[in-house]
Design an enzyme around this catalytic site. Structure first.
Site, short mmCIF file in Angstrom:
data_model
loop_
_atom_site.label_atom_id
_atom_site.label_comp_id
_atom_site.label_asym_id
_atom_site.label_seq_id
_atom_site.Cartn_x
_atom_site.Cartn_y
_atom_site.Cartn_z
N LYS A 121 -7.84 4.74 8.39
CA LYS A 121 -9.07 4.10 8.87
C LYS A 121 -10.25 5.09 8.83
CE LYS A 121 -6.39 1.00 11.76
NZ LYS A 121 -5.72 0.88 13.06
N ASP B 155 -2.00 6.08 10.38
CA ASP B 155 -2.79 4.84 10.42
C ASP B 155 -4.26 5.16 10.74
OD1 ASP B 155 -2.88 1.74 10.94
OD2 ASP B 155 -3.79 2.65 12.70
N GLY C 173 6.47 -3.88 22.83
CA GLY C 173 5.97 -4.37 21.54
C GLY C 173 4.67 -3.71 21.10
N THR D 33 -0.03 -15.70 9.66
CA THR D 33 0.24 -16.92 10.43
C THR D 33 -1.02 -17.39 11.14
OG1 THR D 33 2.51 -16.22 10.76
CG2 THR D 33 1.68 -17.85 12.31
N ARG E 170 8.17 -13.47 1.53
CA ARG E 170 9.39 -12.93 0.92
C ARG E 170 10.56 -13.90 1.10
NH1 ARG E 170 8.98 -6.97 3.13
NH2 ARG E 170 8.67 -8.28 4.94
P1 NAP Z 1 3.83 -8.50 8.81
O1 NAP Z 1 3.93 -9.23 10.10
O2 NAP Z 1 4.88 -7.52 8.45
O3 NAP Z 1 3.79 -9.64 7.67
C1 NAP Z 1 3.87 -9.35 6.30
C2 NAP Z 1 4.00 -10.68 5.56
O4 NAP Z 1 3.93 -10.42 4.17
C3 NAP Z 1 5.32 -11.41 5.81
O5 NAP Z 1 5.10 -12.79 5.90
C4 NAP Z 1 6.14 -11.09 4.55
O6 NAP Z 1 7.04 -12.11 4.20
C5 NAP Z 1 5.06 -11.00 3.52
N1 NAP Z 1 5.42 -10.12 2.40
C6 NAP Z 1 5.68 -8.80 2.44
N2 NAP Z 1 5.95 -8.33 1.21
C7 NAP Z 1 5.89 -9.40 0.39
C8 NAP Z 1 6.10 -9.58 -1.00
N3 NAP Z 1 6.42 -8.54 -1.79
N4 NAP Z 1 5.92 -10.82 -1.52
C9 NAP Z 1 5.60 -11.86 -0.75
N5 NAP Z 1 5.38 -11.75 0.59
C10 NAP Z 1 5.53 -10.53 1.14
O7 NAP Z 1 2.43 -7.77 8.65
P2 NAP Z 1 1.10 -7.97 9.53
O8 NAP Z 1 1.27 -7.30 10.84
O9 NAP Z 1 0.72 -9.40 9.49
O10 NAP Z 1 0.06 -7.09 8.70
C11 NAP Z 1 -0.44 -7.53 7.46
C12 NAP Z 1 -1.53 -6.60 6.96
O11 NAP Z 1 -2.59 -6.60 7.91
C13 NAP Z 1 -1.13 -5.14 6.79
O12 NAP Z 1 -1.81 -4.58 5.70
C14 NAP Z 1 -1.59 -4.50 8.08
O13 NAP Z 1 -1.87 -3.12 7.93
C15 NAP Z 1 -2.87 -5.26 8.32
N6 NAP Z 1 -3.30 -5.27 9.71
C16 NAP Z 1 -2.44 -5.74 10.65
C17 NAP Z 1 -2.83 -5.74 11.98
C18 NAP Z 1 -1.92 -6.25 13.05
O14 NAP Z 1 -2.30 -6.21 14.22
N7 NAP Z 1 -0.73 -6.74 12.73
C19 NAP Z 1 -4.11 -5.24 12.32
C20 NAP Z 1 -4.98 -4.81 11.32
C21 NAP Z 1 -4.55 -4.82 10.01
P3 NAP Z 1 8.28 -12.53 5.15
O15 NAP Z 1 7.65 -13.25 6.33
O16 NAP Z 1 9.08 -13.45 4.32
O17 NAP Z 1 8.95 -11.26 5.53
#
Ligand code: NAP
Length: 455
Positions: free
Chosen positions: A219, A215, A201, A32, A61
């Protein structure tokens, strides 16, 4: 990108009006923010890249969620998106192993460059993905996979590529750092603090990946691979989480001027117990481990509190460098993704390429048993003459040298707190087993490693 025609702009810069096509896989916390920055900073990004970035699609998804972008950009068909002819760059922020792994591979095979934040995937499959990138001469960037906004991947790959890195030690998981900082501050126990972290959260409904160190281990594998030019996977990382850390552990740490942190440690170590170290010209191995450890309050990592991350890198010539900042969160992580995106887009525009995987050193990985560390051992003991001698005798018998011993309390509450000099894990484990058998030792209350001291 097809046919980038370079034109001189009024400000003297060169650029093209031909867009570079971008798709984003996932529109959750990170995705986003990536989409927002692509929209809000479009003009600046265009100047920095040399051509406009055009968002061609976003894979999710669920299509029935209002995401504030035109519906025609959204699709559940990620597979078709990554190979579209008008797409040059793929941003993978969906997480998980599959389908992220096959989608990234398909994108790379089709010559698209990929930016990913997916540490779980990289910790096991960097070799495979880097090979696909190499074959198609595409880029694979992953700054956001380690410690969110903090630039540490690029410094290791590029800024320090002329130096020799000896050690990387970091706090790379915000959830566990939030919990340990709060326990230190409030004196509350682990379960209570985890519940509070979940409410606020900072911890996920299923906190296992964070609190059990998975995790951080992913890293650590990525950091060690980059620092030591050796392929390290998550399975190579020794891992302990924080779920057994008690309020009492924090209290004893405080009593000796320390706090407890979950550390990811990657370092060069001698080729075997008793062997000369790398600095003395001996052969070397690497040790990669994640565990909670005491660190002195004067150590720079001890003041890294809450959900913040920090990484200390020690290199022969650069000396000690410290990187500090927000290790997670949508916008901070998206900032790192965007930095990679601009690099990958510039490479497309100027026909350049990112450095490929560097694993030429192939250093062996030392088992945890051979890894020398200092220990802080807390014993509940009988309050009588001769206990100290018996306890000290067991340490000596197993070749573990004692640095300090402190006696606390008396009667049923008598305790001994022993701090050792550097000793191998296996020797310490044998000592602890022998101590537990001593008639004068009621229990070995805790054994914590001590890091960050100059011995
Ligand atoms: P998240 O909020 O769970 O978002 C995942 C997104 O991917 C959602 O929009 C989901 O769709 C979509 N998705 C999942 N499986 C899918 C599929 N098979 N086909 C199509 N779309 C799919 O995850 P996030 O927190 O943004 O994290 C994303 C990545 O960044 C991960 O690898 C995480 O380890 C990494 N990361 C995250 C952070 C953090 O602070 N969040 C920090 C460092 C790294 P829906 O919206 O429809 O469910």
């Amino acid at each position: 990108m097809t046919e980038a025609v370079s034109v001189a702009r009024p400000n003297g810069a060169f650029g093209s009006d031909h867009p570079i096509g971008v798709v984003v896989l996932g529109m959750g916390n990170v995705g986003t923010e990536v989409v927002r920055i692509l929209r809000d900073n479009a003009d600046d990004l265009r100047q920095r890249v040399g051509a406009p970035l055009a968002l061609r699609g976003v894979a999710v998804r669920r299509l029935d969620v209002d995401r504030g972008i035109p519906a025609e950009l959204l699709t559940t068909d990620a597979e078709s998106l990554v190979t579209r002819p008008d797409v040059d760059l793929v941003i993978e922020v969906m997480g998980g192993i599959d389908p992220a792994r096959s989608l990234i591979t398909a994108a790379l095979n089709a010559g698209k460059s990929v930016v990913t934040a997916n540490k779980a995937l990289l910790a096991d499959y960097t070799g495979e993905l880097a090979a696909a990138a190499e074959r198609s001469r595409a880029d694979l960037y992953f700054e956001a996979a380690v410690a969110g906004a903090i630039p540490v991947v690029r410094p290791l790959i590029q800024s320090l590529s002329g130096d020799r890195v000896n050690r990387v030690v970091g706090i790379v998981n915000g959830t566990t750092n939030f919990i340990l900082s709060a326990m230190d501050e409030t004196g509350a126990d682990y379960a209570e603090t985890l519940a509070e972290a979940t409410r606020l959260g900072y911890a996920e409904a299923d906190p296992t990946a964070d609190v059990e160190g998975y995790d951080a281990a992913a890293k650590a594998a990525i950091l060690a691979s980059l620092a030591f030019h050796t392929r390290v996977t998550a399975a190579d990382v020794y891992r302990e989480g924080i779920s057994r850390i008690s309020a009492e552990d924090l209290e004893t740490a405080a009593a000796v001027g320390c706090t407890v942190k979950l550390l990811a440690i990657c370092e060069r170590v001698p080729a075997g117990p008793g062997e000369p170290g790398p600095k003395e010209g001996g052969k070397e191995r690497i040790s990669v481990r994640v565990y909670p450890a005491l660190i002195p309050r004067k150590h720079p990592l001890s003041s890294v509190n809450g959900a913040f991350n920090a990484i200390v890198v020690e290199a022969d010539n650069a000396g000690r460098l410290m990187f500090y900042g927000q290790g997670a969160g949508g916008a901070p992580t998206a900032a790192a993704v965007m930095g990679d995106l601009v690099m990958a887009a510039r490479n497309k525009f100027y026909s350049g390429r990112a450095p490929g995987e560097s694993v030429y050193a192939e250093l062996p990985i030392a088992p945890i048993g051979d890894t020398p560390t200092r220990y802080h051992v807390n014993l509940q003991v009988a309050d009588r003459i001769g206990v100290l001698q018996a306890v000290a005798g067991e340490f000596a018998k197993h070749g573990v040298s004692i640095s300090t011993v402190r006696q606390e309390g008396h009667g049923a509450g008598a305790r001994l707190v022993v701090v050792t000099h550097h000793a191998e894990e296996s020797a310490l484990a044998d000592t602890v087993a022998a101590l537990a058998e001593l008639e004068s030792v009621t229990s070995v209350t805790s054994v914590l490693r001590l890091e960050g001291t100059e011995e």
